[in-house]
Write an enzyme that holds these catalytic residues in place. Structure first.
Site, PDB file in Angstrom:
ATOM      1  N   ARG A   1       0.778  -1.060   0.111  1.00 28.60           N
ATOM      2  CA  ARG A   1       0.140  -0.231   0.655  1.00 28.60           C
ATOM      3  C   ARG A   1       1.305   0.962   0.091  1.00 28.60           C
ATOM      4  O   ARG A   1       1.529   1.599   0.614  1.00 28.60           O
ATOM      5  CB  ARG A   1      -0.575   0.123   1.519  1.00 28.60           C
TER       6      ARG A   1
ATOM      7  N   TYR B   1      -3.489  11.637   5.554  1.00 25.57           N
ATOM      8  CA  TYR B   1      -3.521  10.121   5.908  1.00 25.57           C
ATOM      9  C   TYR B   1      -2.426   9.213   5.695  1.00 25.57           C
ATOM     10  O   TYR B   1      -2.089   9.120   4.753  1.00 25.57           O
ATOM     11  CB  TYR B   1      -4.983   9.611   5.475  1.00 25.57           C
TER      12      TYR B   1
ATOM     13  N   ASP C   1      -5.115   4.135  -0.187  1.00 28.14           N
ATOM     14  CA  ASP C   1      -6.082   3.914   0.749  1.00 28.14           C
ATOM     15  C   ASP C   1      -6.935   5.178   0.704  1.00 28.14           C
ATOM     16  O   ASP C   1      -5.827   6.268   0.983  1.00 28.14           O
ATOM     17  CB  ASP C   1      -6.059   3.758   2.284  1.00 28.14           C
TER      18      ASP C   1
ATOM     19  N   HIS D   1      -8.895   6.848   2.526  1.00 29.23           N
ATOM     20  CA  HIS D   1      -9.479   7.111   3.660  1.00 29.23           C
ATOM     21  C   HIS D   1     -10.572   7.316   3.646  1.00 29.23           C
ATOM     22  O   HIS D   1     -11.140   8.760   4.938  1.00 29.23           O
ATOM     23  CB  HIS D   1      -8.713   7.745   5.382  1.00 29.23           C
TER      24      HIS D   1
ATOM     25  N   GLU E   1      -9.133   2.027  -1.930  1.00 28.96           N
ATOM     26  CA  GLU E   1      -9.558   2.011  -0.294  1.00 28.96           C
ATOM     27  C   GLU E   1     -10.616   2.967  -0.033  1.00 28.96           C
ATOM     28  O   GLU E   1      -9.845   3.173  -0.018  1.00 28.96           O
ATOM     29  CB  GLU E   1      -8.764   1.193   0.118  1.00 28.96           C
TER      30      GLU E   1
ATOM     31  N   GLU F   1     -13.538  -1.544   6.995  1.00 31.52           N
ATOM     32  CA  GLU F   1     -12.937  -1.698   7.934  1.00 31.52           C
ATOM     33  C   GLU F   1     -13.785  -0.906   9.122  1.00 31.52           C
ATOM     34  O   GLU F   1     -13.694  -1.550   9.877  1.00 31.52           O
ATOM     35  CB  GLU F   1     -11.792  -0.251   7.683  1.00 31.52           C
TER      36      GLU F   1
ATOM     37  N   ARG G   1     -13.394  -5.699   3.646  1.00 32.03           N
ATOM     38  CA  ARG G   1     -12.707  -5.640   4.736  1.00 32.03           C
ATOM     39  C   ARG G   1     -12.896  -5.684   5.597  1.00 32.03           C
ATOM     40  O   ARG G   1     -12.269  -4.861   7.145  1.00 32.03           O
ATOM     41  CB  ARG G   1     -11.996  -4.188   4.128  1.00 32.03           C
TER      42      ARG G   1
ATOM     43  N   ASP H   1      -3.803  -1.276  14.895  1.00 36.70           N
ATOM     44  CA  ASP H   1      -4.587  -0.949  16.208  1.00 36.70           C
ATOM     45  C   ASP H   1      -5.110  -1.873  16.527  1.00 36.70           C
ATOM     46  O   ASP H   1      -6.192  -1.864  16.866  1.00 36.70           O
ATOM     47  CB  ASP H   1      -5.210   0.361  16.447  1.00 36.70           C
TER      48      ASP H   1
ATOM     49  N   GLU I   1      -3.983  -7.392   5.252  1.00 41.23           N
ATOM     50  CA  GLU I   1      -3.124  -6.326   5.493  1.00 41.23           C
ATOM     51  C   GLU I   1      -2.680  -6.583   6.775  1.00 41.23           C
ATOM     52  O   GLU I   1      -3.152  -6.936   7.703  1.00 41.23           O
ATOM     53  CB  GLU I   1      -3.917  -5.251   5.915  1.00 41.23           C
TER      54      GLU I   1
ATOM     55  N   TRP J   1     -11.403  12.162   8.070  1.00 46.96           N
ATOM     56  CA  TRP J   1     -10.493  11.892   8.534  1.00 46.96           C
ATOM     57  C   TRP J   1     -10.358  10.572   7.901  1.00 46.96           C
ATOM     58  O   TRP J   1     -11.097   9.229   7.792  1.00 46.96           O
ATOM     59  CB  TRP J   1     -10.448  11.757  10.066  1.00 46.96           C
TER      60      TRP J   1
HETATM   61  O1  LIG Z   1      -5.191   0.087   8.028  1.00 52.51           O
HETATM   62  C1  LIG Z   1      -5.988   0.991   7.184  1.00 52.51           C
HETATM   63  O2  LIG Z   1      -6.485   0.863   6.010  1.00 52.51           O
HETATM   64  C2  LIG Z   1      -7.089   2.189   7.647  1.00 52.51           C
HETATM   65  O3  LIG Z   1      -7.199   2.723   7.036  1.00 52.51           O
HETATM   66  C3  LIG Z   1      -6.035   2.283   8.960  1.00 52.51           C
HETATM   67  C4  LIG Z   1      -7.332   2.893  10.521  1.00 52.51           C
HETATM   68  O4  LIG Z   1      -7.030   4.181  10.297  1.00 52.51           O
HETATM   69  C5  LIG Z   1      -6.806   2.753  11.953  1.00 52.51           C
HETATM   70  O5  LIG Z   1      -7.298   1.847  11.985  1.00 52.51           O
HETATM   71  C6  LIG Z   1      -7.878   3.404  12.378  1.00 52.51           C
HETATM   72  O6  LIG Z   1      -7.964   3.177  14.028  1.00 52.51           O
HETATM   73 MG   LIG Z   2      -8.050   2.207   5.323  1.00 52.56          MG
END
Ligand SMILES: O=C(O)C(=O)C[C@H](O)[C@H](O)CO
Ligand SMILES: [Mg+2]
Length: 402
Positions: free
Chosen positions: A147, A159, A210, A212, A236, A262, A283, A316, A339, A402
């Site tokens: 990525r 991001y 991504d 986002h 993504e 996600e 995802r 996370d 991922e 965000w």
């Molecule tokens: O890993 C990714 O694709 C993300 O977008 C990560 C996110 O920003 C993250 O998990 C938010 O907590």
């Molecule tokens: Mg993502």
């Protein structure tokens, strides 16, 4: 077998993680990830105050019944807090069931469909040449898919790109950091990044990106179209997906594959996207989408429409989620990619695990259960440290995604 006790462990080895540990009268234990970035204690309380009292005395083998009990029984169905808490219980129970059988978890799901799971890491840089170098570092380590995220000229932060020399980590201490966003600058810039990546590395490696959630559907359509010559593995989260119907517009304009999910926690969040074939990859992942039991339901629906899995695997999500996800990945027939953002060494120390990486693929390991544990003594050395995800504003101050 009976569940005799369960407890929540909150620890911060590099970043915050919430773990549920379930113990049984036969000495078998299981662990599940319950981490919800920036809202960790809500899930910890949901488990401790509302779920654990209902688990004591239950038969840990009755995974489906426990899932339904916690989902239907709550009356207040779905939502990230509820579904992460249910996921933690579900993952811990699958861990116990597989340990009781003396088998790795993937065997309990139906056995291997493949040897290893194709994974992608995150390469990011302040500018195009730095991003190109970071992508090259991952390719040199054997990754077959990467990525790529890049700093945008004229925007201070974006991001997926680290501040200074620190490795990228979205959550920051103190109150949420405010970042500024310019869609116009981004849309003009991103195709240049992928043009350069293809120029340097050719069309062999898979590249992913991504967005986002930052674009409107018509902007996302424009981006997808402009990226077509560079044949991305996926684009993504091009636009927020609460309105699943909006993806029809994106789809009508571009053949760049789309990955979403996600932030979803239920099959109902993605049902229309899947049934109308508006996406290519789903995802959702173990921790935020109700555990193995619910993820399997989502994947089975997706398989009817040739939508493949591409589970979220940012740092996370704890190594427990990663381990469980890898067992799922080697089983699920409609697997796409996984991922793998790569945890900090201190995180890996607290969560010893059986999974390994080799030549672009990950392997869940052969130990009974999902193969990930928590070192509670070490975890206690890293107390909870509140952190928030950033918020985003347009240049005129309007709050944005965000
Ligand atoms: O890993 C990714 O694709 C993300 O977008 C990560 C996110 O920003 C993250 O998990 C938010 O907590
Ligand atoms: Mg993502």
């Amino acid at each position: 077998m009976k569940i005799t006790s369960a407890r929540v462990i909150v620890t911060c080895p590099g970043r915050n993680f919430v773990t549920l540990k379930i113990e049984t009268d036969e000495g078998l234990t299981g662990v599940g990830d319950a981490t919800l970035n920036g809202r960790e204690l809500a899930v910890a309380s949901y488990l401790t105050d509302h779920v654990i009292p209902c688990l004591i005395g239950r038969d840990p083998h009755r995974i489906e019944d426990t899932w339904q009990y916690l989902y239907r029984g709550a009356y207040w169905r779905r939502g990230p807090v509820t579904m992460s808490a249910i996921a933690a219980v579900d993952t811990a129970l699958w861990d116990i069931k597989a340990k009781a059988a003396g088998l790795p978890l993937y065997q309990m799901l139906g056995g291997r469909s493949r040897d290893g799971a194709l994974v992608y890491p995150h390469a990011n840089g302040a500018d195009i040449e730095e991003t190109v170098d970071r992508v090259g570092d991952f390719l040199a380590k054997g990754f077959k898919a990467v990525r790529a995220q890049c700093g945008i000229p004229g925007i201070a932060t974006t991001y997926g790109v680290a501040h200074g020399s620190k490795f990228y980590e979205p959550a920051t201490k103190g109150l949420p950091e405010e970042q500024i966003w310019s869609t116009e600058r981004y849309l003009d810039f991103v195709p240049k990044l992928f043009a350069r990546l293809r120029e340097v590395y050719g069309f062999g490696p898979h590249f992913l990106h991504d967005v986002h959630h930052r674009l409107t559907p018509i902007e996302a359509a424009r981006l997808g179209k402009s990226l077509e010559p560079y044949r991305l593995f996926w684009m993504e989260d091009p636009s927020p997906a609460e309105n699943q119907e909006a993806f029809r517009l994106i789809r009508q304009h571009t053949v760049t594959p789309i990955a979403v999910g996600e932030v979803f926690n239920s099959i109902h969040d993605c049902r229309e996207l899947i049934q109308n074939q508006l996406i290519d990859y789903i995802r959702t992942t173990v921790v935020h989408a109700g555990g193995i039991t619910h993820l399997r339901r989502i994947a089975d629906l997706a398989s009817l429409y040739q939508v493949r899995t591409g589970s979220h695997g940012a740092t996370d999500l704890s190594p427990i989620c990663m381990g469980a996800a890898l067992h799922f990945d080697v089983w699920v027939p409609n697997f796409g990619i996984q991922e793998y953002m790569i945890h900090a060494p201190v995180t890996d120390e607290v969560f010893p695990h059986a999974y390994t990486f080799q030549d672009g693929y990950m392997f869940p390991g052969e130990v009974p259960g999902h193969g990930v544990d928590i070192d509670e003594r070490l975890a206690a050395e890293y107390p909870y440290d509140p952190a928030y995800l950033p918020v985003c504003r347009l240049e005129d101050g309007t709050l944005w995604n965000w």
